[in-house]
Design a protein around this motif. Structure first.
Motif, short mmCIF file in Angstrom:
data_model
loop_
_atom_site.label_atom_id
_atom_site.label_comp_id
_atom_site.label_asym_id
_atom_site.label_seq_id
_atom_site.Cartn_x
_atom_site.Cartn_y
_atom_site.Cartn_z
N MET A 275 0.56 4.52 -2.85
CA MET A 275 -0.56 5.15 -2.05
C MET A 275 1.27 6.62 -2.23
SD MET A 275 -2.25 6.16 -0.71
CE MET A 275 -2.17 7.37 0.91
N ARG B 288 -5.56 9.39 -2.74
CA ARG B 288 -6.38 9.94 -2.07
C ARG B 288 -8.46 9.96 -1.44
NH1 ARG B 288 -5.91 16.51 -0.92
NH2 ARG B 288 -7.76 16.59 1.61
N TYR C 178 -8.51 6.79 -0.33
CA TYR C 178 -8.24 6.18 1.12
C TYR C 178 -9.58 7.17 1.58
CZ TYR C 178 -5.17 7.49 5.39
OH TYR C 178 -5.15 7.10 6.79
N GLU C 179 -9.90 8.52 1.04
CA GLU C 179 -10.58 9.31 2.10
C GLU C 179 -12.35 8.60 1.50
OE1 GLU C 179 -10.50 13.10 0.78
OE2 GLU C 179 -8.22 12.49 2.06
N ARG D 186 -9.90 6.17 10.84
CA ARG D 186 -8.55 6.27 10.99
C ARG D 186 -7.94 6.24 11.93
NH1 ARG D 186 -7.27 3.42 6.40
NH2 ARG D 186 -8.64 4.29 3.96
N LEU E 227 -5.95 0.42 2.13
CA LEU E 227 -4.45 1.43 2.25
C LEU E 227 -4.75 2.26 3.39
CD1 LEU E 227 -5.27 3.66 -1.30
CD2 LEU E 227 -3.75 2.36 -0.82
N GLY E 228 -3.59 2.96 3.98
CA GLY E 228 -3.25 3.06 4.98
C GLY E 228 -2.96 1.95 5.98
N GLN F 53 0.75 -0.85 0.18
CA GLN F 53 -0.01 0.03 -0.04
C GLN F 53 0.45 1.56 -0.16
OE1 GLN F 53 -2.10 0.41 3.90
NE2 GLN F 53 -0.74 -1.48 4.95
#
Length: 331
Positions: free
Chosen positions: A200, A221, A224-225, A262, A236-237, A196
């Protein structure tokens, strides 16, 4: 460079669906990352674009032209594999020149010399051109492997986890290098990984695969969001997203079964009390491992925190993500 379009592509090996009706556009000049765990269908997708595998159904177009029945050579793509695939008895210069001397390209020697010089400078291996491949470090060998693709002028560069066999520092260095090279060349690049961090840091677009299906495609982004599902949110993260019962905090939508938080979206100082289990000091950040009503969560705190295991911290959600019983996100 060229735009590459996959239209409703499927591929099965016996009863296993490697790719299941995948539709995706790799824009001209983009750095697209296919992300997913082992067995998600990433490499199969790459191999079908390269012409190494034939799709069972669907269409592949490169620069507006259908290439589904073309040979790999006719497609004008360059592929970098996970292993270095260098000729050990050749020098770096000879390895870089090899694809240009193929019967199809028949590149003039003067042009070969120029291209090798340009690529070696870009990859910072000019001082290694006369070394045998066996005299190189792992990072240098992978640079040469990437360079063998870069000396070409293909429609698209295809890369299958090219950094996964390197150590952590080399991976970090080559991530920066590869992104720099892609931007400098304006290259169209499709990159396969399960990492990941690579997705990213390098991608302009990320495609998330789940058991052969493309479940979301967008900017890093955006994914992720605004992940479409729990599965995508977990891809992701780092640290990973915390997943808790939706009713652990007030205010969840009626259909919500899971709340995703998150680590940076857990506020401290008010809310429900949790117990500090472990404190991880990582230099640039400090992670708190907490126990919230029997659920393990990870959040971030002040780098110089004085919290210790056994302390109590009040936490509450900020920008939570909610998911229904099937794992789909509730907007």
């Amino acid at each position: 460079m060229a735009e590459v379009v996959l239209q409703d592509i499927s591929k099965a090996y016996g009863t296993t669906r490697a790719n299941d009706h995948v539709t995706m556009t790799v824009p001209d000049g983009a750095f697209v990352v296919l992300l997913g765990p082992t067995g998600a269908g990433k490499t199969t997708c790459l191999r079908m674009i390269a012409g190494l595998e034939q799709p069972d159904s669907g269409d592949i177009r490169i620069n507006g032209r259908t290439v589904t029945n073309d040979t790999p050579a006719q497609r004008n793509v360059a592929m970098v594999f996970q292993q270095y695939s260098l000729y050990p008895h050749m020098t770096v210069r000879e390895n870089l020149a090899f694809p240009l001397r193929s019967p199809i390209l028949r590149t003039p020697e003067e042009q070969i010399k120029r291209k090798i010089g340009e690529v070696a400078e870009v990859l910072r291996i000019s001082h290694k051109l006369d070394n045998k491949a066996t005299q190189l470090s792992g990072g240098e060998m992978q640079r040469v492997s990437i360079g063998r693709a870069l000396v070409r002028d293909p429609n698209i560069y295809l890369m299958d986890e090219p950094l996964s066999s390197l150590d952590a520092k080399l991976r970090a260095d080559l991530r920066v290098e590869l992104k720099r090279v892609q931007e400098k060349l304006g290259a169209t690049l499709l990159y396969v990984t399960h990492d990941q961090i690579e997705a990213m840091t390098m991608a302009t677009h990320v495609g998330v695969l789940d058991h052969g299906r493309l479940v979301q495609f967008g900017s890093p982004r955006e994914i992720y969001e605004r992940p479409v599902s729990l599965y995508v949110a977990s891809r992701l993260g780092l640290p990973r997203i915390n997943m808790l019962p939706a009713d652990i905090f007030a205010g969840a939508p009626s259909r919500a079964r899971t709340i995703g938080l998150r680590p940076e979206h857990i506020a401290q100082g008010s809310g429900k009390e949790s117990k500090v289990v472990r404190v991880e000091h990582l230099g640039d950040q400090t992670r708190l491992h907490l126990d919230l009503e029997g659920h393990d969560i990870v959040t971030l705190t002040d780098v110089h925190t004085g919290l210790r295991p056994g302390d109590t911290v009040a936490v509450e959600p900020r920008a939570p993500l909610y998911f229904d019983g099937d794992g789909a996100r509730i907007a």
